[in-house]
Design a protein around this motif. Structure first.
Motif, short mmCIF file in Angstrom:
data_model
loop_
_atom_site.label_atom_id
_atom_site.label_comp_id
_atom_site.label_asym_id
_atom_site.label_seq_id
_atom_site.Cartn_x
_atom_site.Cartn_y
_atom_site.Cartn_z
N THR A 80 38.68 45.60 24.35
CA THR A 80 38.67 44.15 24.15
C THR A 80 38.82 43.74 22.69
OG1 THR A 80 36.26 44.06 23.93
CG2 THR A 80 37.18 43.78 26.17
N ARG A 112 33.26 40.00 34.92
CA ARG A 112 33.80 38.80 35.58
C ARG A 112 35.32 38.92 35.73
NH1 ARG A 112 35.65 34.59 33.27
NH2 ARG A 112 34.53 34.91 31.33
N GLN A 113 35.99 39.37 34.67
CA GLN A 113 37.45 39.52 34.75
C GLN A 113 37.82 40.59 35.77
OE1 GLN A 113 37.52 36.59 33.21
NE2 GLN A 113 39.57 37.20 32.64
N TRP A 114 37.03 41.65 35.86
CA TRP A 114 37.27 42.71 36.84
C TRP A 114 37.13 42.16 38.26
CZ3 TRP A 114 38.98 47.65 36.65
CH2 TRP A 114 38.76 48.47 37.76
N GLU A 157 37.37 39.09 39.22
CA GLU A 157 38.42 38.09 39.47
C GLU A 157 39.81 38.72 39.50
OE1 GLU A 157 37.91 34.94 36.59
OE2 GLU A 157 35.93 34.42 37.39
N GLN A 158 39.85 40.04 39.45
CA GLN A 158 41.08 40.83 39.49
C GLN A 158 42.05 40.45 38.38
OE1 GLN A 158 42.49 40.69 43.54
NE2 GLN A 158 40.77 41.88 44.27
N GLU A 159 41.47 40.22 37.19
CA GLU A 159 42.25 39.92 36.00
C GLU A 159 41.80 40.79 34.83
OE1 GLU A 159 41.91 35.75 35.19
OE2 GLU A 159 42.67 35.19 37.14
N PRO A 160 41.65 42.11 35.04
CA PRO A 160 41.10 42.95 33.98
C PRO A 160 41.97 43.03 32.73
CG PRO A 160 41.94 44.31 35.76
CD PRO A 160 41.99 42.89 36.23
N LEU A 161 43.26 42.90 32.86
CA LEU A 161 44.12 43.01 31.69
C LEU A 161 44.03 41.79 30.78
CD1 LEU A 161 47.24 44.73 33.27
CD2 LEU A 161 45.43 45.77 31.88
N SER A 162 43.38 40.73 31.24
CA SER A 162 43.21 39.54 30.40
C SER A 162 42.21 39.78 29.27
CB SER A 162 42.77 38.35 31.24
OG SER A 162 41.47 38.56 31.75
N LYS A 218 47.83 44.71 23.45
CA LYS A 218 48.80 44.03 24.30
C LYS A 218 50.25 44.29 23.88
CE LYS A 218 46.08 40.21 26.08
NZ LYS A 218 45.91 38.77 26.15
N GLN A 257 49.67 50.32 31.22
CA GLN A 257 48.81 49.53 32.10
C GLN A 257 47.89 50.43 32.92
OE1 GLN A 257 50.86 46.55 34.40
NE2 GLN A 257 49.16 46.32 35.82
#
Length: 164
Positions: free
Chosen positions: A31, A54-56, A58-63, A70, A75
């Motif tokens: 991060t 939370r990101q995990w 919400e299925q948005e771990p790459l955010s 980046k 990936q």
């Protein structure tokens, strides 16, 4: 930020305490954020592990990726590292892998990883709770303003410590 909950709260140290610290470091690297910082989102306050969790969920771990990562990354490798990091910081000691397993997970991409459970110190409080804590801390520092009295209240001791 690197102390396992069982060590921080009970003074119990084990190999799994090191695993916890390793997991925190992995999440910090991915991060580009410090574990001790507070992150605000959706009127809640959370630490790094809560933010990643939370990101995990919400299925948005790459955010969560650091902007430097980046630019160029695999990936699959980053997702695996996030997954392993979350496994290492699970609240329940016995749910965390051993370092031997962590190394196996990192070296053998064909090994299936178990689903991580909620990390330790998962903070999900309203902003009001944080403001109350800050006010209490501020009141405490004003009460001891200029005083050389240091004190510690924990399960081991409730005595006052005075510097010599």
């Amino acid at each position: 930020g690197y102390m396992s909950p069982e060590y921080a709260m009970l003074g119990q140290f084990s190999e799994k305490s090191d695993v916890f610290s390793f997991g925190v470091m992995v999440l910090e690297i991915i991060t580009g954020k410090r574990s001790m910082n507070v992150y605000e989102s959706h009127n809640s306050v959370e630490g790094l592990m809560g933010y990643v969790w939370r990101q995990w969920k919400e299925q948005e771990p790459l955010s969560i990726l650091d902007s430097n990562i980046k630019e160029r990354y695999s990936q699959m490798e980053v997702l695996r590292c996030i997954h392993i990091g979350l496994l290492c910081v699970q609240e329940i000691l016995n749910d965390r892998p051993t370092m031997t397993m962590v190394i196996s997970y990192l070296n053998n991409h064909s090994l299936e990883l178990p689903s991580p459970q909620q990390p330790a110190f998962f903070l999900h409080r309203r902003r009001m709770d944080q403001e109350i804590a800050i006010q209490q801390e501020s009141s405490l520092s004003h009460a001891t303003n200029g005083s050389a009295v240091l004190f510690s209240i924990n399960e081991m001791s409730t005595s006052n410590f005075y510097p010599r």
